[in-house]
Design a protein around this motif. Structure first.
Motif, mmCIF file in Angstrom:
data_model
loop_
_atom_site.group_PDB
_atom_site.id
_atom_site.type_symbol
_atom_site.label_atom_id
_atom_site.label_comp_id
_atom_site.label_asym_id
_atom_site.label_seq_id
_atom_site.Cartn_x
_atom_site.Cartn_y
_atom_site.Cartn_z
ATOM 1 N N SER A 141 30.180 34.706 31.918
ATOM 2 C CA SER A 141 30.373 34.633 30.471
ATOM 3 C C SER A 141 29.224 35.285 29.707
ATOM 4 O O SER A 141 29.447 36.015 28.737
ATOM 5 C CB SER A 141 30.520 33.165 30.049
ATOM 6 O OG SER A 141 30.628 33.031 28.662
ATOM 7 N N TYR A 177 29.335 39.167 29.354
ATOM 8 C CA TYR A 177 30.210 39.662 28.283
ATOM 9 C C TYR A 177 29.558 39.452 26.923
ATOM 10 O O TYR A 177 29.592 40.328 26.056
ATOM 11 C CB TYR A 177 31.574 38.950 28.320
ATOM 12 C CG TYR A 177 32.436 39.370 29.476
ATOM 13 C CD1 TYR A 177 33.278 40.480 29.378
ATOM 14 C CD2 TYR A 177 32.415 38.667 30.682
ATOM 15 C CE1 TYR A 177 34.074 40.868 30.445
ATOM 16 C CE2 TYR A 177 33.200 39.051 31.750
ATOM 17 C CZ TYR A 177 34.034 40.156 31.635
ATOM 18 O OH TYR A 177 34.822 40.551 32.690
ATOM 19 N N TYR A 194 38.847 49.180 31.368
ATOM 20 C CA TYR A 194 39.212 48.465 30.144
ATOM 21 C C TYR A 194 38.233 48.796 29.023
ATOM 22 O O TYR A 194 37.019 48.794 29.237
ATOM 23 C CB TYR A 194 39.228 46.952 30.350
ATOM 24 C CG TYR A 194 40.361 46.455 31.196
ATOM 25 C CD1 TYR A 194 41.690 46.680 30.842
ATOM 26 C CD2 TYR A 194 40.106 45.732 32.357
ATOM 27 C CE1 TYR A 194 42.728 46.205 31.624
ATOM 28 C CE2 TYR A 194 41.142 45.255 33.152
ATOM 29 C CZ TYR A 194 42.456 45.497 32.774
ATOM 30 O OH TYR A 194 43.478 45.029 33.549
ATOM 31 N N GLU A 236 36.224 41.383 21.234
ATOM 32 C CA GLU A 236 36.937 41.136 22.496
ATOM 33 C C GLU A 236 35.987 40.674 23.604
ATOM 34 O O GLU A 236 36.359 39.838 24.433
ATOM 35 C CB GLU A 236 37.707 42.388 22.927
ATOM 36 C CG GLU A 236 38.890 42.684 22.023
ATOM 37 C CD GLU A 236 39.491 44.068 22.249
ATOM 38 O OE1 GLU A 236 40.702 44.204 21.989
ATOM 39 O OE2 GLU A 236 38.769 44.997 22.666
ATOM 40 N N LEU A 268 35.260 37.062 22.830
ATOM 41 C CA LEU A 268 36.447 36.272 23.164
ATOM 42 C C LEU A 268 36.560 36.063 24.669
ATOM 43 O O LEU A 268 36.899 34.977 25.138
ATOM 44 C CB LEU A 268 37.710 36.944 22.618
ATOM 45 C CG LEU A 268 37.886 36.870 21.104
ATOM 46 C CD1 LEU A 268 38.966 37.850 20.646
ATOM 47 C CD2 LEU A 268 38.205 35.455 20.663
ATOM 48 N N LYS A 269 36.250 37.101 25.440
ATOM 49 C CA LYS A 269 36.283 37.001 26.910
ATOM 50 C C LYS A 269 35.211 36.016 27.388
ATOM 51 O O LYS A 269 35.465 35.195 28.277
ATOM 52 C CB LYS A 269 36.075 38.382 27.539
ATOM 53 C CG LYS A 269 36.116 38.394 29.046
ATOM 54 C CD LYS A 269 37.482 38.101 29.586
ATOM 55 C CE LYS A 269 37.504 38.249 31.096
ATOM 56 N NZ LYS A 269 38.758 37.797 31.675
ATOM 57 N N ASP A 302 36.527 32.626 26.764
ATOM 58 C CA ASP A 302 37.621 32.321 27.693
ATOM 59 C C ASP A 302 37.068 31.904 29.054
ATOM 60 O O ASP A 302 37.555 30.951 29.665
ATOM 61 C CB ASP A 302 38.536 33.545 27.829
ATOM 62 C CG ASP A 302 39.760 33.272 28.681
ATOM 63 O OD1 ASP A 302 40.399 32.218 28.486
ATOM 64 O OD2 ASP A 302 40.079 34.110 29.541
ATOM 65 N N THR A 334 41.710 34.905 16.728
ATOM 66 C CA THR A 334 42.509 34.101 17.643
ATOM 67 C C THR A 334 41.868 34.116 19.023
ATOM 68 O O THR A 334 41.679 35.182 19.618
ATOM 69 C CB THR A 334 43.957 34.637 17.725
ATOM 70 O OG1 THR A 334 44.508 34.664 16.408
ATOM 71 C CG2 THR A 334 44.816 33.759 18.617
ATOM 72 N N LEU A 335 41.511 32.925 19.502
ATOM 73 C CA LEU A 335 40.943 32.802 20.842
ATOM 74 C C LEU A 335 42.034 33.063 21.874
ATOM 75 O O LEU A 335 43.225 33.025 21.565
ATOM 76 C CB LEU A 335 40.354 31.411 21.052
ATOM 77 C CG LEU A 335 39.269 30.957 20.078
ATOM 78 C CD1 LEU A 335 38.759 29.573 20.467
ATOM 79 C CD2 LEU A 335 38.123 31.943 20.025
ATOM 80 N N VAL A 336 41.639 33.315 23.109
ATOM 81 C CA VAL A 336 42.586 33.584 24.187
ATOM 82 C C VAL A 336 43.555 32.412 24.366
ATOM 83 O O VAL A 336 44.720 32.603 24.702
ATOM 84 C CB VAL A 336 41.832 33.907 25.501
ATOM 85 C CG1 VAL A 336 42.790 34.068 26.665
ATOM 86 C CG2 VAL A 336 40.984 35.174 25.329
ATOM 87 N N ASN A 337 43.090 31.178 24.061
ATOM 88 C CA ASN A 337 43.952 30.004 24.208
ATOM 89 C C ASN A 337 44.935 29.838 23.040
ATOM 90 O O ASN A 337 45.706 28.895 23.002
ATOM 91 C CB ASN A 337 43.119 28.733 24.379
ATOM 92 C CG ASN A 337 42.323 28.364 23.129
ATOM 93 O OD1 ASN A 337 42.504 28.920 22.054
ATOM 94 N ND2 ASN A 337 41.412 27.423 23.291
ATOM 95 N N GLY A 338 44.883 30.755 22.068
ATOM 96 C CA GLY A 338 45.815 30.732 20.941
ATOM 97 C C GLY A 338 45.281 30.064 19.692
ATOM 98 O O GLY A 338 45.890 30.169 18.623
#
Length: 154
Positions: free
Chosen positions: A16, A19, A38, A44, A47-48, A51, A74-78
């Motif tokens: 983590s 990133y 990528y 992003e 956010l990664k 996540d 918006t986080l990866v979990n929505g």
């Protein structure tokens, strides 16, 4: 450095902090291409980082810096979070994050209060004072506190 951050992610794609640290080297809409091809923006990358480690307070703080006003991410979990909510999350994870208190204070207007996850309601002055209490050498918090006093705010 960019290359070092890319290499760290290539070595351990579940790190983590790698990133988050790579995100800190970028500005605005700038993108970085990872070894796997990528392309990721600063947001992003943060956010990664969240996540991978939902308790990475620095990633929430840094993500908050990338937002303005009522903008949401918006986080990866929505979950959709505002800048204030990101700073609140950073404080919830790390109650000694003086920069998060300072930045949270800067998002408030006049006598507006914000409720921390522990239930305490604080004004912008109280948030700046909390930042100073944690780190008495934080010149930004003194400057922000001074601006509220100059403006006659409470």
């Amino acid at each position: 450095t960019l290359e070092g951050g890319e290499k760290a992610i290539d070595i351990d794609p579940d790190d983590s902090d790698a990133y988050m640290n790579l995100g800190a080297t970028l500005e605005g809409g700038e993108k970085v291409t990872l070894v796997n091809g990528y392309e990721l923006t600063q947001q992003e990358l943060y956010l990664k980082a969240i996540d991978i480690d939902p308790n990475n307070s620095n990633a929430y703080f840094n993500l908050g810096i990338t937002l303005e006003g009522g903008e949401k991410v918006t986080l990866v979990n929505g979950n959709e979070l505002t800048q204030q909510e990101l700073y609140l999350k950073a404080i919830d994870i790390n109650p000694n994050d003086f920069k998060a208190y300072n930045n949270l204070g800067a998002t408030l207007e006049g006598g507006e209060k914000v409720r921390l996850f522990n239930g305490n309601e604080l004004t912008k002055q109280e948030l700046f004072l909390k930042a100073i209490d944690i780190d008495p050498d934080d010149s930004d918090a003194y400057m922000n506190l001074g601006a509220t006093l100059e403006g006659g705010e409470k």
